[in-house]
Scaffold this active site. Sequence first.
Site, PDB file in Angstrom:
ATOM      1  N   HIS A 208     -51.464   0.470 -11.616  1.00 10.34           N
ATOM      2  CA  HIS A 208     -52.182   1.389 -12.279  1.00 10.34           C
ATOM      3  C   HIS A 208     -51.283   2.731 -12.617  1.00 10.34           C
ATOM      4  O   HIS A 208     -51.929   3.407 -13.232  1.00 10.34           O
ATOM      5  CB  HIS A 208     -53.366   1.529 -12.001  1.00 10.34           C
ATOM      6  N   ASP A 209     -50.157   2.916 -11.707  1.00 10.46           N
ATOM      7  CA  ASP A 209     -49.254   3.901 -11.504  1.00 10.46           C
ATOM      8  C   ASP A 209     -47.911   4.062 -12.384  1.00 10.46           C
ATOM      9  O   ASP A 209     -47.386   5.067 -12.704  1.00 10.46           O
ATOM     10  CB  ASP A 209     -49.101   4.304 -10.430  1.00 10.46           C
TER      11      ASP A 209
ATOM     12  N   GLU B 294     -50.066   1.368   0.492  1.00  7.84           N
ATOM     13  CA  GLU B 294     -49.307   1.929  -0.623  1.00  7.84           C
ATOM     14  C   GLU B 294     -48.259   2.707  -0.049  1.00  7.84           C
ATOM     15  O   GLU B 294     -48.698   3.835   0.230  1.00  7.84           O
ATOM     16  CB  GLU B 294     -50.142   2.207  -1.712  1.00  7.84           C
TER      17      GLU B 294
ATOM     18  N   ASP C  97     -59.924  -0.987  -1.941  1.00 10.77           N
ATOM     19  CA  ASP C  97     -59.022   0.190  -2.141  1.00 10.77           C
ATOM     20  C   ASP C  97     -59.499   1.215  -0.849  1.00 10.77           C
ATOM     21  O   ASP C  97     -60.807   1.554  -1.140  1.00 10.77           O
ATOM     22  CB  ASP C  97     -58.798   0.775  -3.294  1.00 10.77           C
TER      23      ASP C  97
ATOM     24  N   ASP D 197     -54.482   3.591   0.416  1.00 10.05           N
ATOM     25  CA  ASP D 197     -53.789   4.714  -0.652  1.00 10.05           C
ATOM     26  C   ASP D 197     -52.825   5.345   0.083  1.00 10.05           C
ATOM     27  O   ASP D 197     -53.172   6.098   1.112  1.00 10.05           O
ATOM     28  CB  ASP D 197     -54.879   5.557  -1.522  1.00 10.05           C
TER      29      ASP D 197
HETATM   30  C1  GLC Z   1     -52.295   6.574  -5.256  1.00 12.37           C
HETATM   31  C2  GLC Z   1     -52.732   5.913  -6.225  1.00 12.37           C
HETATM   32  C3  GLC Z   1     -52.905   6.943  -7.746  1.00 12.37           C
HETATM   33  C4  GLC Z   1     -53.624   8.059  -7.221  1.00 12.37           C
HETATM   34  C5  GLC Z   1     -53.046   8.752  -5.845  1.00 12.37           C
HETATM   35  C6  GLC Z   1     -54.016   9.543  -5.526  1.00 12.37           C
HETATM   36  O1  GLC Z   1     -50.812   6.857  -5.592  1.00 12.37           O
HETATM   37  O2  GLC Z   1     -52.472   4.594  -6.684  1.00 12.37           O
HETATM   38  O3  GLC Z   1     -53.417   6.226  -8.801  1.00 12.37           O
HETATM   39  O4  GLC Z   1     -53.673   8.896  -8.342  1.00 12.37           O
HETATM   40  O5  GLC Z   1     -52.657   7.781  -4.893  1.00 12.37           O
HETATM   41  O6  GLC Z   1     -55.041   9.187  -4.784  1.00 12.37           O
END
Ligand code: GLC
Length: 529
Positions: free
Chosen positions: A326-327, A265, A100, A202
Amino acid sequence: MTSSAEWWQRGVIYQIYPRSFQDSDGDGIGDLQGTIARLDYLAWLGVDAIWLSPVYPSPMADFGYDISDYTSIDPVFGTLSDFDRLVAEAHRRGLNVIMDLVPNHTSDRHPWFLESRTARGSAKRDWYVWRDPGPEGGPPNNWLSEFGGSAWEHDPASGQYYYHAFLKEQPDLNWRNPEVHAAMRQVLGFWFARGVDGFRIDVVHQLVEDATFRDNPPNPDFQPGEPPSHALLRVHTIDQPEVHDIIAEWRRVADRFGGRVLIGEIHLPINRLVAYYGVELGGIHLPFNFNLIGTRWSAETLRNLVSSYEAALPPGAWPNWVLGSHDFPRIASRIGNRAARLAAVLLLTLRGTPTMYYGDELGMSDVAIPPQSVRDPFERNVPGQGMGRDPARTPMPWSDETSGGFTKGMPWLPLGDYRHCNVKLQAQDPDSILWLYRRLIALRRTEPALSLGSYEPLGLDPECLAYARRYDGRRIAVVLNFSEEPRRVALPDDARHGHVLLSSREGSPPDSGRIVTVQPAEAQVLALE
Ligand code: GLC
Ligand code: MG
């Protein structure tokens, strides 16, 4: 697409949230040694790659998404040599490793930020987004943090504010500064040289903000219950055109190493998402397609979703589908246990790289977190409105031993009903959802039509989602019954016979034929002959 397809086009990606996968040292937090110990399980399951949520040194304000050193490993997870061993052990089993990368922001304890905040004139001042107060002495503009409140934090020492799209402990890097570009390119090279096969990047669409810091307009469609930051339309804070130049830079680094994948993402509507493939596909290989997560669960909406996604893809762009992360709440909690089996078939038979979230192969549900056990900063900042992500991040249940065999200590988040839902139990039960996943992944491997074949919608029955995948003369039909009634479905006219390769139902397989009966919430995968 021929046998020259890349591993990330053929393969299945499995997301590990390392804190919750397997603990090896009894501190209640999963770690790299623990993950290594479970690689045989992943090889048995049949996935092709693991993506690890961040394992870099971090104060853990956002559980690793606040990085204080991009080229090391947090002691809670292990050491750099543990990581090297993980890569070697994964590769030995034919599993690729995706890290990541969190380039939008660092931790507020990252040495870069510590230096940046020392003084207005510091050498790293411009590595972050600093602004003078607004005319009233308050924040420079109305931008909101994703995790609640203003996105600007006042720094009393210098009298300026810094921008943070997420927590105030996660200051945004200034991607208009070329030194930041150079630093992050070095990070990519550091891990590629260690054998990492790719990055999940991310919030790529949030890297750059408006150069003139204009206010975001109010969102006329804002509904109570949405994250508070959605009260504004983020026209000046996300999806800015400059982001594509940054991505193209990273892509050149990846291409120099070869065989690596960049995953983005990106939470955007389909028409804007597909721009991230880049000009002449020189951008992100797989801009994450999260649409299965937000879409209402019905044959009609999914049929339309798949069609509009397929239609929007630029020529040659490789599709992908994500079922959980995980979100978000887990799939079994979103649509129920029965439908989760249907979702497994969908994920693994659609055209495009599937990404699955650890534990979803067990049909794991969200775990209710009592207030005193809440860990997620989003829940702490915006309490009681269902924003919390802890319920979907609970430890993996491996067996019916204490704490599901996850840890010998106190697990950092409570486990769900691990006595009835665990790997050991389901591995002994050929009717379990775990076996369904395993059979699907194996079928995808033996049938290139499922991984590489074309996608053709089949209008066989309005209550069913049906499509064919075709490759090299082989045609496979997938029929998913979303109704509460058994459906008798006639296969396409030019098929003499449908041979059932797989059914999502427990028990003995259904009959093959020209007309097939698909039970409520059943999915069948048929070879058309
Ligand atoms: C992304 C991650 C999330 C995190 C956010 C800030 O959305 O998946 O878990 O809190 O970025 O880094
Ligand atoms: Mg541990």
